[in-house]
Motif scaffolding. Sequence first.
Motif, short mmCIF file in Angstrom:
data_model
loop_
_atom_site.label_atom_id
_atom_site.label_comp_id
_atom_site.label_asym_id
_atom_site.label_seq_id
_atom_site.Cartn_x
_atom_site.Cartn_y
_atom_site.Cartn_z
N GLY A 214 -5.60 -33.29 -43.32
CA GLY A 214 -5.54 -34.98 -43.19
C GLY A 214 -5.17 -35.59 -44.43
N ARG A 215 -5.03 -34.92 -45.44
CA ARG A 215 -4.58 -35.60 -46.90
C ARG A 215 -3.11 -35.63 -46.79
N ARG A 216 -2.46 -34.49 -46.29
CA ARG A 216 -0.96 -34.16 -46.04
C ARG A 216 -0.50 -35.27 -45.02
N LEU A 217 -1.19 -35.45 -43.99
CA LEU A 217 -0.88 -36.24 -42.78
C LEU A 217 -0.96 -37.78 -43.41
N ARG A 218 -2.12 -38.02 -44.09
CA ARG A 218 -2.23 -39.55 -44.44
C ARG A 218 -1.11 -39.81 -45.63
N ALA A 219 -0.61 -38.86 -46.17
CA ALA A 219 0.38 -39.19 -47.29
C ALA A 219 1.90 -39.32 -46.52
N LYS A 220 1.99 -38.52 -45.56
CA LYS A 220 3.17 -38.69 -44.69
C LYS A 220 3.12 -39.97 -44.26
N ILE A 221 2.07 -40.56 -43.49
CA ILE A 221 1.97 -41.57 -42.92
C ILE A 221 2.30 -42.82 -43.74
N MET A 222 1.80 -42.68 -45.16
CA MET A 222 1.91 -43.93 -46.11
C MET A 222 3.43 -43.94 -46.68
N GLU A 223 4.17 -42.49 -46.47
CA GLU A 223 5.50 -42.66 -46.91
C GLU A 223 6.35 -43.41 -45.77
N LEU A 224 6.06 -43.16 -44.42
CA LEU A 224 6.54 -43.67 -43.18
C LEU A 224 6.21 -45.23 -43.37
N GLN A 225 5.28 -45.61 -43.70
CA GLN A 225 4.80 -47.01 -43.76
C GLN A 225 5.52 -47.77 -44.93
N TYR A 226 5.77 -46.95 -45.87
CA TYR A 226 6.40 -47.68 -47.23
C TYR A 226 7.84 -47.85 -46.60
N ARG A 227 8.32 -46.93 -46.04
CA ARG A 227 9.86 -47.01 -45.52
C ARG A 227 10.21 -48.12 -44.42
N ALA A 228 9.03 -48.02 -43.64
CA ALA A 228 9.14 -49.07 -42.70
C ALA A 228 8.99 -50.70 -43.30
N ALA A 229 8.16 -50.72 -44.06
CA ALA A 229 7.93 -51.97 -44.94
C ALA A 229 9.31 -52.21 -45.72
N THR A 230 9.74 -51.51 -46.37
CA THR A 230 10.93 -51.70 -47.07
C THR A 230 12.02 -52.03 -46.13
N LEU A 231 12.56 -51.34 -44.94
CA LEU A 231 13.17 -51.71 -44.01
C LEU A 231 13.02 -53.40 -43.63
N ILE A 232 11.88 -53.74 -43.18
CA ILE A 232 11.43 -54.94 -42.58
C ILE A 232 11.81 -55.86 -43.89
N GLN A 233 11.40 -55.56 -45.03
CA GLN A 233 11.64 -56.53 -46.03
C GLN A 233 13.26 -56.89 -46.28
N ALA A 234 13.80 -55.85 -46.24
CA ALA A 234 15.29 -55.97 -46.58
C ALA A 234 15.80 -56.86 -45.40
N MET A 235 15.28 -56.45 -44.21
CA MET A 235 16.06 -57.20 -43.01
C MET A 235 15.56 -58.78 -43.20
N ALA A 236 14.34 -58.96 -43.33
CA ALA A 236 13.85 -60.41 -43.51
C ALA A 236 14.55 -60.82 -44.65
N ARG A 237 14.93 -60.41 -45.78
CA ARG A 237 15.55 -61.12 -46.58
C ARG A 237 16.88 -61.59 -46.39
N LYS A 238 17.65 -60.46 -45.56
CA LYS A 238 18.68 -61.11 -45.28
C LYS A 238 18.96 -62.12 -44.08
N LYS A 239 17.83 -62.17 -43.41
CA LYS A 239 17.71 -63.25 -42.54
C LYS A 239 17.32 -64.63 -43.15
N LEU A 240 16.60 -64.48 -44.16
CA LEU A 240 16.14 -65.70 -44.67
C LEU A 240 17.46 -66.03 -45.63
#
Length: 172
Positions: A112-138
Amino acid sequence: MSSAYQEKPQIRVNFGETPFAQQVEALSCNDAAQFAKAGQSLDTVSIIDPVEGSMKVNEEEEEKLHMAMEKNFFRVSLLPEPLKSFSQFPPSIYRRSMACTKIQRAWRRHRGRRLRAKIMELQYRAATLIQAMARKKLKKIRALKNEAALKIQRNWRRRKFIWLALLREFPQ
């Protein structure tokens, strides 16, 4: 084994992808506690192995040991009974099952710890990508707003300049 209970109990352990079963060779609780049901206080099996030539001494020692055992058994019977396990297995099998449960819990926590760490990493990557795209659009939207504001200001200033020029030419 008793005739009423023919199956061998099994402990199933699951470590995620590969479950396995361990056969258990054990007596049922009824068979393990058979002497209590029959009303026997103690077993009659000899405690001391007989030695040749000293049969009389062994019998006396045997009698003393049986008396001590009966006294201890009586003392123990006067004590309040400890908490009982309501498991269908004897205590040794129940302890083994509890150990399996603890091992499974530790393994699942680790996974569970490993899975949660993996999910957190994926969420962080997704948030970074969304922020980059939003900043470009803004940035594009901000540029369009600035262009529109420049056009409005230019036209307003031109209109004011013309109005002032007309006032100079034709004073009232």
